[in-house]
Design an enzyme around this catalytic site. Structure first.
Site, PDB file in Angstrom:
ATOM      1  CE  LYS A  13       0.836   1.163   4.520  1.00 23.23           C
ATOM      2  NZ  LYS A  13       1.655   2.338   4.911  1.00 23.23           N
ATOM      3  N   GLY A 103       7.492   1.214   4.881  1.00 26.87           N
ATOM      4  CA  GLY A 103       6.256   1.993   4.878  1.00 26.87           C
ATOM      5  C   GLY A 103       5.247   1.521   3.854  1.00 26.87           C
ATOM      6  CG  ASP A 141      -0.669  -0.186   8.591  1.00 30.43           C
ATOM      7  OD1 ASP A 141      -1.427   0.715   8.998  1.00 30.43           O
ATOM      8  OD2 ASP A 141       0.496   0.027   8.214  1.00 30.43           O
TER       9      ASP A 141
END
Length: 286
Positions: A13, A103, A141
């Site tokens: 993502k 990230g 997440d």
């Protein structure tokens, strides 16, 4: 009964923006972000075992099996299976294509793919909402990757609403450093009072919307991130994803990405990715 699921994607993502709007009493930060799925990620392979063992057959440097989110996800689902009188096991192989500490949500996505695949193979029958609740126990997440589509996220990242994002290509640079998320969130330099936005604000503006509040902190602590952002900003709205270290820039056309990709300085690993609207395994949960 199906006993293997191979070539299961665990897509990465990008955070198109990431605002820190506050902090809870328990220390967790309140966020707003748009999570964008892309067509690059890790690949996992699953086989059912009858002896109840959860076995990761891939060695991952610096990630002992017992602390791997993939193994923890499998064991968490196994606990649910045992409530149904089952004691299933699994062999799990991981083709790691995403960097650690990038990230990009790699570990969280791997965990979500594990929950989706084993829920199917073990026939535990958990709904998407139930899998998301399990995922939240593993990390903030993980629920997004189980949600199945691009999302406007709030809370600690677990309150999700579907959102339409622009059709885009992305150039992603790996600056060659691994960023410990906790180090960024605990920094005294971190802005924690960005004014909350509405999903309609993003939907109207989309391109170049907002910023990443974690970027200033990460770039100060890790100069290669600052260097990558500065270089990529020549070509558009470059910014960091998540707590770093990866940096990305959106483009409308694949040819534009290819042209810039050919000029990336050799000290960085760089690649292109396409925005996708849904998780490739979204069909496995209802």
């Amino acid at each position: 009964m199906v006993r293997t699921l191979n070539n299961c994607p665990a897509p990465a993502k990008l955070n198109l923006f990431l605002h820190v709007t506050g902090r809870r009493a328990d220390g967790y930060h309140l966020l707003q972000s748009v999570f964008q799925l892309i067509d690059r990620g890790d690949v996992l392979h699953f086989s059912v075992r009858d002896d109840g063992l959860i076995h990761r057959s891939t060695e991952l440097a610096g990630v002992p099996a017992d602390s791997d989110l993939v193994v923890r996800a499998a064991r968490l689902l196994q606990t649910e299976a045992k409530k149904q009188g089952k004691t299933p096991g699994a062999d799990i192989a991981i083709e790691k294509k995403l960097p650690m500490g990038g990230g990009l949500g790699g570990g969280s996505s791997d965990a979500a793919t594990t929950l989706l695949a084993l829920n199917h193979l073990w026939q535990t029958g958990l709904t998407r909402a139930e899998l998301m609740a399990l995922g939240l126990q593993l990390g903030a997440d993980v629920p997004f990757f189980l949600f199945g589509q691009n999302a406007f996220a709030e809370g600690i990242g677990e309150a999700l609403m579907a959102v339409k994002t622009p059709e885009s290509w992305f150039l992603v640079i790996e600056p060659g450093v691994s960023v410990p998320t906790q180090q960024i969130f605990s920094s005294l330099e971190l802005t924690r009072d960005t004014k909350p936005v509405k999903i309609s604000d993003f939907s109207r503006a989309q391109e170049s919307f907002g910023k990443n509040d974690l970027q200033v902190v990460a770039a100060n602590l890790f100069p290669p991130i600052a260097d990558a952002i500065k270089w990529l900003q020549q070509f558009g709205d470059a910014r960091m994803t998540g707590s770093g270290a990866c940096v990305f820039c959106p483009f409308k056309e694949e040819q534009q990405v290819d042209a810039v990709l050919a000029t990336v300085p050799q000290q960085w690993k760089a690649w292109k990715a396409k925005a996708i609207t849904h998780h490739p395994l979204a069909y496995l949960a209802t």
